[in-house]
Design a protein around this motif. Sequence first.
Motif, mmCIF file in Angstrom:
data_model
loop_
_atom_site.group_PDB
_atom_site.id
_atom_site.type_symbol
_atom_site.label_atom_id
_atom_site.label_comp_id
_atom_site.label_asym_id
_atom_site.label_seq_id
_atom_site.Cartn_x
_atom_site.Cartn_y
_atom_site.Cartn_z
ATOM 1 N N LEU A 224 0.844 -1.195 0.000
ATOM 2 C CA LEU A 224 0.000 0.000 0.000
ATOM 3 C C LEU A 224 0.875 1.239 0.000
ATOM 4 O O LEU A 224 1.582 1.516 0.976
ATOM 5 C CB LEU A 224 -0.924 0.017 1.215
ATOM 6 C CG LEU A 224 -1.978 -1.088 1.237
ATOM 7 C CD1 LEU A 224 -1.602 -2.165 2.239
ATOM 8 C CD2 LEU A 224 -3.346 -0.518 1.541
ATOM 9 N N SER A 225 0.858 1.971 -1.103
ATOM 10 C CA SER A 225 1.670 3.189 -1.211
ATOM 11 C C SER A 225 1.208 4.015 -2.395
ATOM 12 O O SER A 225 1.200 3.528 -3.527
ATOM 13 C CB SER A 225 3.152 2.830 -1.374
ATOM 14 O OG SER A 225 3.905 3.980 -1.681
ATOM 15 N N ASP A 226 0.830 5.257 -2.134
ATOM 16 C CA ASP A 226 0.444 6.156 -3.225
ATOM 17 C C ASP A 226 1.625 6.403 -4.159
ATOM 18 O O ASP A 226 1.475 6.394 -5.379
ATOM 19 C CB ASP A 226 -0.048 7.495 -2.660
ATOM 20 C CG ASP A 226 -1.427 7.385 -2.018
ATOM 21 O OD1 ASP A 226 -2.127 6.396 -2.301
ATOM 22 O OD2 ASP A 226 -1.778 8.280 -1.230
ATOM 23 N N ASP B 47 -2.871 3.980 -1.164
ATOM 24 C CA ASP B 47 -3.299 3.956 0.239
ATOM 25 C C ASP B 47 -4.812 4.129 0.297
ATOM 26 O O ASP B 47 -5.327 5.187 0.699
ATOM 27 C CB ASP B 47 -2.600 5.063 1.032
ATOM 28 C CG ASP B 47 -1.117 4.812 1.182
ATOM 29 O OD1 ASP B 47 -0.753 3.748 1.698
ATOM 30 O OD2 ASP B 47 -0.311 5.673 0.764
ATOM 31 N N GLY C 244 2.822 -1.722 4.548
ATOM 32 C CA GLY C 244 2.545 -0.293 4.562
ATOM 33 C C GLY C 244 1.255 0.027 5.294
ATOM 34 O O GLY C 244 0.365 -0.806 5.440
ATOM 35 N N GLY C 245 1.176 1.273 5.781
ATOM 36 C CA GLY C 245 -0.040 1.753 6.420
ATOM 37 C C GLY C 245 -0.202 1.401 7.875
ATOM 38 O O GLY C 245 -1.303 1.477 8.419
ATOM 39 N N LYS D 282 -2.775 8.874 6.294
ATOM 40 C CA LYS D 282 -3.233 7.871 5.322
ATOM 41 C C LYS D 282 -2.853 6.449 5.733
ATOM 42 O O LYS D 282 -3.052 5.507 4.964
ATOM 43 C CB LYS D 282 -2.673 8.182 3.936
ATOM 44 C CG LYS D 282 -3.048 9.566 3.411
ATOM 45 C CD LYS D 282 -2.930 9.673 1.918
ATOM 46 C CE LYS D 282 -4.064 8.959 1.223
ATOM 47 N NZ LYS D 282 -4.045 9.151 -0.239
ATOM 48 N N ASP D 283 -2.307 6.307 6.941
ATOM 49 C CA ASP D 283 -1.952 4.981 7.453
ATOM 50 C C ASP D 283 -3.195 4.334 8.068
ATOM 51 O O ASP D 283 -3.444 4.410 9.274
ATOM 52 C CB ASP D 283 -0.836 5.077 8.501
ATOM 53 C CG ASP D 283 0.508 5.424 7.892
ATOM 54 O OD1 ASP D 283 0.739 5.042 6.735
ATOM 55 O OD2 ASP D 283 1.316 6.086 8.577
ATOM 56 N N THR E 113 -4.249 0.974 7.239
ATOM 57 C CA THR E 113 -4.286 -0.481 7.027
ATOM 58 C C THR E 113 -4.852 -1.197 8.247
ATOM 59 O O THR E 113 -5.682 -2.099 8.120
ATOM 60 C CB THR E 113 -2.883 -1.018 6.702
ATOM 61 O OG1 THR E 113 -2.411 -0.380 5.518
ATOM 62 C CG2 THR E 113 -2.908 -2.511 6.484
#
Length: 307
Positions: free
Chosen positions: A155-157, A191, A214-215, A221-222, A224
Amino acid sequence: MKDVGMKPESYRTAIATGILHAPPHCIELLRNGNTDKGDALKTARIAGILGAKRTDELIPLCHPLPIYRADVEYQLEEAHVVITAVVETIGPTGVEMEALTAVSLAGLTLYDMLKPHCEPEDLCLDQIKLEKKKGGKSHFTRVLKAPLPASVIVLSDTVASGKKADTAGQNVVDILEEANFGYIQYQVIPDSPEQLKALIEQQKNDYPLILTVGGTGLGPKDLTVETIQPLLTREIPGLMEAARSFGQRRTPYAALSRGVAGYIENSLVLTLPGSRQGAKESLIAILPALVHLFDVQKNIPHTGGYQ
Protein backbone atom coordinates in the motif's frame (compact mmCIF):
# COMPACT_ATOMS: atom_id res chain seq x y z
CA MET A 1 32.86 -12.51 12.54
CA LYS A 2 29.49 -13.66 11.24
CA ASP A 3 26.64 -11.14 11.47
CA VAL A 4 23.87 -12.57 13.68
CA GLY A 5 22.10 -9.25 14.26
CA MET A 6 19.04 -10.25 12.25
CA LYS A 7 18.69 -13.75 13.72
CA PRO A 8 15.88 -14.17 16.26
CA GLU A 9 16.85 -15.36 19.71
CA SER A 10 15.78 -18.82 20.82
CA TYR A 11 16.46 -21.27 23.63
CA ARG A 12 19.56 -23.27 22.68
CA THR A 13 21.37 -26.18 24.29
CA ALA A 14 24.47 -28.17 23.41
CA ILE A 15 25.95 -31.36 24.85
CA ALA A 16 29.57 -32.34 24.19
CA THR A 17 31.70 -35.23 25.38
CA GLY A 18 35.35 -36.21 25.52
CA ILE A 19 37.46 -39.07 26.87
CA LEU A 20 40.60 -38.91 28.96
CA HIS A 21 42.52 -42.21 28.95
CA ALA A 22 44.57 -42.83 32.10
CA PRO A 23 46.00 -45.78 34.06
CA PRO A 24 43.66 -47.46 36.56
CA HIS A 25 45.56 -46.06 39.54
CA CYS A 26 45.00 -42.52 38.20
CA ILE A 27 41.29 -43.20 37.82
CA GLU A 28 41.29 -44.25 41.47
CA LEU A 29 42.98 -40.96 42.40
CA LEU A 30 40.18 -39.13 40.60
CA ARG A 31 37.59 -41.20 42.39
CA ASN A 32 39.10 -40.41 45.80
CA GLY A 33 40.10 -36.81 45.07
CA ASN A 34 43.69 -37.52 46.13
CA THR A 35 46.03 -36.08 43.49
CA ASP A 36 49.02 -34.03 44.59
CA LYS A 37 47.19 -30.90 43.46
CA GLY A 38 43.92 -31.73 45.20
CA ASP A 39 40.51 -32.90 44.01
CA ALA A 40 40.94 -33.05 40.24
CA LEU A 41 37.30 -33.66 39.33
CA LYS A 42 36.06 -30.63 41.26
CA THR A 43 38.84 -28.43 39.92
CA ALA A 44 38.29 -29.57 36.34
CA ARG A 45 34.57 -28.97 36.65
CA ILE A 46 35.20 -25.33 37.60
CA ALA A 47 37.70 -25.04 34.73
CA GLY A 48 35.14 -26.40 32.27
CA ILE A 49 32.41 -24.02 33.42
CA LEU A 50 34.86 -21.10 33.22
CA GLY A 51 35.86 -22.22 29.72
CA ALA A 52 32.24 -22.22 28.59
CA LYS A 53 31.69 -18.72 29.94
CA ARG A 54 34.86 -17.37 28.26
CA THR A 55 34.75 -19.18 24.93
CA ASP A 56 34.46 -15.91 22.98
CA GLU A 57 37.78 -14.81 24.51
CA LEU A 58 39.52 -18.08 23.65
CA ILE A 59 38.21 -18.72 20.11
CA PRO A 60 38.62 -15.57 17.98
CA LEU A 61 35.40 -15.61 15.91
CA CYS A 62 32.93 -16.84 18.53
CA HIS A 63 30.18 -14.47 19.62
CA PRO A 64 29.80 -13.58 23.30
CA LEU A 65 26.65 -15.17 24.70
CA PRO A 66 24.83 -15.08 28.02
CA ILE A 67 25.40 -18.51 29.54
CA TYR A 68 22.34 -19.54 31.55
CA ARG A 69 23.65 -22.99 32.41
CA ALA A 70 27.05 -24.67 32.17
CA ASP A 71 27.82 -27.95 33.85
CA VAL A 72 30.42 -30.70 33.63
CA GLU A 73 29.86 -34.31 34.67
CA TYR A 74 32.04 -37.43 34.67
CA GLN A 75 31.71 -41.14 34.17
CA LEU A 76 34.67 -43.01 35.66
CA GLU A 77 35.62 -46.28 33.96
CA GLU A 78 38.52 -48.64 34.64
CA ALA A 79 41.07 -46.90 32.39
CA HIS A 80 39.33 -43.75 31.18
CA VAL A 81 36.93 -41.02 32.22
CA VAL A 82 34.10 -39.72 30.05
CA ILE A 83 33.63 -35.97 30.35
CA THR A 84 30.23 -34.50 29.50
CA ALA A 85 29.42 -30.79 29.28
CA VAL A 86 25.96 -29.24 28.99
CA VAL A 87 25.55 -25.56 28.08
CA GLU A 88 22.34 -23.54 27.67
CA THR A 89 21.55 -20.02 26.49
CA ILE A 90 18.86 -17.87 24.95
CA GLY A 91 20.53 -16.14 22.05
CA PRO A 92 20.83 -15.64 18.29
CA THR A 93 23.48 -18.34 17.84
CA GLY A 94 24.23 -21.71 19.36
CA VAL A 95 26.46 -22.86 22.21
CA GLU A 96 28.17 -25.81 20.50
CA MET A 97 31.62 -24.24 20.85
CA GLU A 98 30.96 -23.41 24.49
CA ALA A 99 30.15 -27.04 25.25
CA LEU A 100 33.20 -28.29 23.33
CA THR A 101 35.41 -25.76 25.09
CA ALA A 102 34.07 -26.83 28.48
CA VAL A 103 34.95 -30.46 27.75
CA SER A 104 38.40 -29.48 26.46
CA LEU A 105 39.27 -27.31 29.48
CA ALA A 106 37.99 -29.90 31.93
CA GLY A 107 39.99 -32.62 30.16
CA LEU A 108 43.17 -30.57 30.08
CA THR A 109 42.80 -29.77 33.78
CA LEU A 110 42.46 -33.46 34.59
CA TYR A 111 45.51 -34.13 32.42
CA ASP A 112 47.53 -31.50 34.28
CA MET A 113 46.55 -32.81 37.70
CA LEU A 114 47.24 -36.44 36.83
CA LYS A 115 50.57 -36.03 35.01
CA PRO A 116 52.67 -36.09 38.23
CA HIS A 117 51.30 -39.58 38.87
CA CYS A 118 52.14 -41.34 35.59
CA GLU A 119 54.21 -41.19 32.43
CA PRO A 120 53.17 -38.70 29.71
CA GLU A 121 52.35 -41.46 27.25
CA ASP A 122 49.86 -42.92 29.74
CA LEU A 123 47.51 -39.94 29.34
CA CYS A 124 45.52 -39.20 26.20
CA LEU A 125 42.64 -36.78 25.70
CA ASP A 126 40.59 -37.63 22.60
CA GLN A 127 37.15 -38.08 21.00
CA ILE A 128 35.99 -34.58 21.90
CA LYS A 129 32.76 -34.19 19.95
CA LEU A 130 29.34 -32.60 19.90
CA GLU A 131 26.67 -35.11 20.92
CA LYS A 132 23.53 -33.01 20.61
CA LYS A 133 22.32 -29.49 19.98
CA LYS A 134 18.87 -27.97 20.11
CA GLY A 135 17.43 -24.62 19.10
CA GLY A 136 17.95 -22.21 16.20
CA LYS A 137 17.24 -23.16 12.61
CA SER A 138 17.87 -26.85 13.24
CA HIS A 139 14.95 -26.95 15.67
CA PHE A 140 12.79 -23.92 14.81
CA THR A 141 12.69 -24.27 11.05
CA ARG A 142 12.13 -21.32 8.74
CA VAL A 143 11.20 -23.34 5.65
CA LEU A 144 7.82 -24.95 4.89
CA LYS A 145 7.74 -28.71 4.40
CA ALA A 146 5.40 -28.24 1.44
CA PRO A 147 4.94 -25.07 -0.63
CA LEU A 148 1.91 -22.86 -0.03
CA PRO A 149 0.61 -19.83 -1.93
CA ALA A 150 0.77 -16.37 -0.39
CA SER A 151 -0.28 -12.85 -1.29
CA VAL A 152 1.74 -9.67 -0.73
CA ILE A 153 -0.18 -6.39 -0.98
CA VAL A 154 1.87 -3.18 -0.94
CA LEU A 155 0.00 0.00 0.00
CA SER A 156 1.67 3.19 -1.21
CA ASP A 157 0.44 6.16 -3.23
CA THR A 158 3.97 6.98 -4.40
CA VAL A 159 4.80 3.41 -5.45
CA ALA A 160 1.42 2.92 -7.12
CA SER A 161 1.89 6.13 -9.13
CA GLY A 162 5.37 5.08 -10.26
CA LYS A 163 7.16 7.88 -8.39
CA LYS A 164 9.07 5.46 -6.18
CA ALA A 165 10.31 1.91 -6.54
CA ASP A 166 9.03 -0.69 -4.09
CA THR A 167 11.78 -2.31 -2.02
CA ALA A 168 9.85 -3.37 1.09
CA GLY A 169 7.33 -5.56 -0.71
CA GLN A 170 9.91 -7.13 -2.99
CA ASN A 171 12.05 -7.97 0.02
CA VAL A 172 9.05 -9.66 1.66
CA VAL A 173 8.50 -11.70 -1.51
CA ASP A 174 12.16 -12.80 -1.44
CA ILE A 175 11.90 -13.94 2.18
CA LEU A 176 8.71 -15.88 1.48
CA GLU A 177 10.29 -17.61 -1.52
CA GLU A 178 13.24 -18.68 0.62
CA ALA A 179 10.72 -20.09 3.12
CA ASN A 180 9.17 -22.28 0.36
CA PHE A 181 6.00 -20.32 -0.21
CA GLY A 182 5.29 -21.44 -3.75
CA TYR A 183 2.99 -19.16 -5.74
CA ILE A 184 3.23 -15.55 -4.48
CA GLN A 185 0.72 -12.99 -5.71
CA TYR A 186 2.32 -9.53 -5.57
CA GLN A 187 0.27 -6.35 -5.99
CA VAL A 188 0.75 -2.63 -5.39
CA ILE A 189 -2.28 -0.45 -4.65
CA PRO A 190 -2.69 3.15 -3.42
CA ASP A 191 -3.30 3.96 0.24
CA SER A 192 -6.96 3.18 -0.21
CA PRO A 193 -8.97 1.37 2.48
CA GLU A 194 -11.68 0.61 -0.08
CA GLN A 195 -9.29 -1.08 -2.52
CA LEU A 196 -7.58 -2.99 0.28
CA LYS A 197 -10.87 -4.24 1.70
CA ALA A 198 -12.06 -5.33 -1.75
CA LEU A 199 -8.77 -7.16 -2.41
CA ILE A 200 -8.88 -8.95 0.95
CA GLU A 201 -12.46 -9.98 0.25
CA GLN A 202 -11.36 -11.36 -3.13
CA GLN A 203 -8.31 -13.24 -1.81
CA LYS A 204 -9.31 -14.35 1.70
CA ASN A 205 -10.02 -17.98 0.81
CA ASP A 206 -7.51 -18.39 -2.02
CA TYR A 207 -4.32 -17.71 -0.06
CA PRO A 208 -3.42 -19.26 3.32
CA LEU A 209 -1.21 -16.22 4.00
CA ILE A 210 -1.87 -12.59 3.08
CA LEU A 211 0.69 -9.94 4.00
CA THR A 212 0.06 -6.23 3.67
CA VAL A 213 3.07 -3.91 3.52
CA GLY A 214 2.54 -0.29 4.56
CA GLY A 215 -0.04 1.75 6.42
CA THR A 216 0.80 0.64 9.98
CA GLY A 217 2.26 3.96 11.13
CA LEU A 218 0.67 7.16 12.43
CA GLY A 219 0.33 9.21 9.25
CA PRO A 220 -3.08 10.49 8.11
CA LYS A 221 -3.23 7.87 5.32
CA ASP A 222 -1.95 4.98 7.45
CA LEU A 223 -5.27 3.16 7.65
CA THR A 224 -4.29 -0.48 7.03
CA VAL A 225 -4.86 -1.46 10.64
CA GLU A 226 -8.23 0.28 10.77
CA THR A 227 -9.23 -1.56 7.60
CA ILE A 228 -8.00 -5.03 8.57
CA GLN A 229 -8.76 -5.25 12.28
CA PRO A 230 -12.58 -5.19 12.03
CA LEU A 231 -12.38 -8.03 9.48
CA LEU A 232 -10.42 -10.38 11.75
CA THR A 233 -12.43 -13.35 12.94
CA ARG A 234 -9.65 -14.61 15.21
CA GLU A 235 -6.84 -12.27 16.20
CA ILE A 236 -3.32 -13.52 17.03
CA PRO A 237 -1.76 -10.63 18.99
CA GLY A 238 1.41 -12.56 19.84
CA LEU A 239 2.68 -12.39 16.25
CA MET A 240 2.86 -8.62 16.14
CA GLU A 241 4.04 -8.46 19.74
CA ALA A 242 6.99 -10.64 18.72
CA ALA A 243 7.64 -8.50 15.64
CA ARG A 244 7.63 -5.26 17.63
CA SER A 245 9.84 -6.72 20.35
CA PHE A 246 12.36 -7.94 17.77
CA GLY A 247 12.33 -4.60 15.96
CA GLN A 248 12.60 -2.48 19.07
CA ARG A 249 15.87 -4.15 20.00
CA ARG A 250 17.19 -2.79 16.70
CA THR A 251 15.44 0.59 16.52
CA PRO A 252 13.19 2.41 19.04
CA TYR A 253 10.91 3.43 16.17
CA ALA A 254 9.50 -0.11 16.03
CA ALA A 255 7.30 0.79 19.00
CA LEU A 256 5.30 3.07 16.69
CA SER A 257 4.12 0.23 14.45
CA ARG A 258 0.45 -0.64 14.98
CA GLY A 259 0.46 -3.92 13.07
CA VAL A 260 -2.17 -6.60 13.69
CA ALA A 261 -2.47 -10.26 12.75
CA GLY A 262 -5.17 -12.90 12.66
CA TYR A 263 -7.54 -14.95 10.54
CA ILE A 264 -10.06 -13.60 8.08
CA GLU A 265 -12.04 -16.75 7.39
CA ASN A 266 -9.43 -19.21 5.99
CA SER A 267 -6.58 -16.75 5.44
CA LEU A 268 -4.00 -15.63 7.96
CA VAL A 269 -3.54 -11.87 7.44
CA LEU A 270 -0.61 -9.87 8.80
CA THR A 271 0.12 -6.16 8.44
CA LEU A 272 3.81 -5.29 8.02
CA PRO A 273 5.42 -1.83 8.11
CA GLY A 274 6.05 0.01 4.85
CA SER A 275 9.79 0.52 5.33
CA ARG A 276 12.11 -2.09 3.87
CA GLN A 277 13.92 -2.69 7.15
CA GLY A 278 10.75 -2.66 9.22
CA ALA A 279 9.02 -5.18 6.96
CA LYS A 280 12.11 -7.40 6.90
CA GLU A 281 12.61 -7.37 10.67
CA SER A 282 8.93 -8.07 11.36
CA LEU A 283 8.77 -11.02 8.98
CA ILE A 284 12.07 -12.50 10.16
CA ALA A 285 10.88 -12.33 13.77
CA ILE A 286 7.66 -14.27 13.14
CA LEU A 287 8.68 -16.56 10.29
CA PRO A 288 9.41 -19.63 12.48
CA ALA A 289 5.96 -19.26 14.05
CA LEU A 290 4.31 -18.97 10.64
CA VAL A 291 6.13 -22.04 9.30
CA HIS A 292 5.17 -24.02 12.39
CA LEU A 293 1.56 -22.92 12.11
CA PHE A 294 1.21 -23.95 8.47
CA ASP A 295 3.17 -27.17 8.90
CA VAL A 296 0.99 -28.42 11.77
CA GLN A 297 -2.33 -27.07 10.50
CA LYS A 298 -3.05 -29.61 7.79
CA ASN A 299 -6.71 -28.92 7.09
CA ILE A 300 -6.62 -25.39 5.68
CA PRO A 301 -9.22 -25.35 2.91
CA HIS A 302 -8.20 -23.81 -0.42
CA THR A 303 -10.74 -22.69 -2.98
CA GLY A 304 -8.24 -21.13 -5.37
CA GLY A 305 -6.15 -22.71 -8.10
CA TYR A 306 -2.71 -22.26 -6.58
CA GLN A 307 -2.28 -25.51 -4.63
